[in-house]
Enzyme design. Structure first.
Site, PDB file in Angstrom:
ATOM      1  N   HIS B  34     -33.366 -11.071  23.514  1.00 18.10           N
ATOM      2  CA  HIS B  34     -33.527 -12.516  23.704  1.00 18.10           C
ATOM      3  C   HIS B  34     -34.670 -12.951  24.718  1.00 18.10           C
ATOM      4  O   HIS B  34     -34.813 -11.964  25.580  1.00 18.10           O
ATOM      5  CB  HIS B  34     -32.053 -12.915  24.210  1.00 18.10           C
ATOM      6  N   HIS B 115     -39.941 -13.137  29.051  1.00 23.17           N
ATOM      7  CA  HIS B 115     -39.844 -11.889  28.513  1.00 23.17           C
ATOM      8  C   HIS B 115     -38.659 -11.513  27.737  1.00 23.17           C
ATOM      9  O   HIS B 115     -37.727 -12.220  27.718  1.00 23.17           O
ATOM     10  CB  HIS B 115     -39.840 -10.818  29.690  1.00 23.17           C
TER      11      HIS B 115
END
Lengths: 171, 171
Positions: B34, B115
């Site tokens: 995620h 990220h």
């Protein structure tokens, strides 16, 4: 892609189930504790929107689910899986049947037995030992679940939520 | 309860991230791959509806997120975590800022660096070794994510999705 439809119980009940699952359930790390409403079915990427539209309609039809977890039970000898038994209700059965009367997925393989798995993939010896310990556990929980989730499966077997559907109907 | 807000990338990108995570990421079994948009924050049970109402408003404001994963990078020496770098965009920054300008949760601790973590909790030696192997990996992926998710954390550290919000706005 492989999709599935589940209801997640409250955090309290999930924590309780996980206290067993971490030791006894090989799927522990693949998904948090859940009640399966429709098990894995294949959907072509191009048809996912049809599935979500259908689920939107269905979720508008049903009201939040009344859940009564009453005891620890087992699917043995069919399957060495131990679970928290969720009492069958007309509402749960109707939701299950409605989810299976759609044009996606297949007919259910078994009669619907609502449950939260806490142990699986054990040898018969292990099963009997663990079930012997757990079957007397005093489990009693009533709660309301106001949403269902459409999930998809990754290659390593874990499940990601695609979308949530709030149950906002009258049935 | 502890809540967090994430965006899940495509199954393809999740599978790619998991091919590393299964070996190098201690959180592998706690959540699927995620992009964190707002890290863990405490919400009183009685206020969850306020949070979801706010997220409904915010998700109506933003359009689906354009995501460009460009390379493998590392937070060392601040933190021995290796990640798939998601190129910063004005849109991502604005969504992040909007999620942090609400009355729930706290100010972000660090500058927002979008990220997808693939390795963490390593010793410096391990980190340098693994990063040395991964930093040259050819990673290049562009995709659109059309929804964000509100999750809550169970006692064992794993995350369950509470609700999905489709990004349907213009920004």
């Amino acid at each position: 892609m492989k999709y599935g439809i589940v209801a997640f119980p409250s955090k309290k009940l999930q924590d309780f189930a996980n206290s067993y699952r971490k030791r006894y359930d090989t799927h522990f790390s693949k998904i948090t504790p859940h009640i399966t409403l429709k098990s894995a079915f294949e959907v072509d990427d191009s048809k996912v929107n049809e599935v979500t539209n259908m689920l939107q309609e269905i979720s508008k039809q049903f009201k939040p689910l009344s859940i009564h977890v009453s005891k620890v039970s087992s699917f043995a000898p069919v399957n060495n899986a131990i679970y928290l038994k969720v009492e069958a209700t007309e509402q749960l059965q109707k939701l299950h049947d409605t989810l299976h009367a759609t044009s996606f997925g297949q007919e259910p393989e078994y009669k619907f037995v609502p449950h939260i798995t806490i142990a699986q993939d054990m040898s018969s010896g292990e099963h009997d030992d663990i079930y012997g310990q757990l079957r007397m556990t005093d489990v009693h929980s009533e709660e309301v679940i106001d949403r269902i989730h459409l999930l998809y499966q990754l290659e390593d077997g874990s499940w990601t939520v695609h979308e949530t559907f709030r149950l906002s109907g009258a049935e």
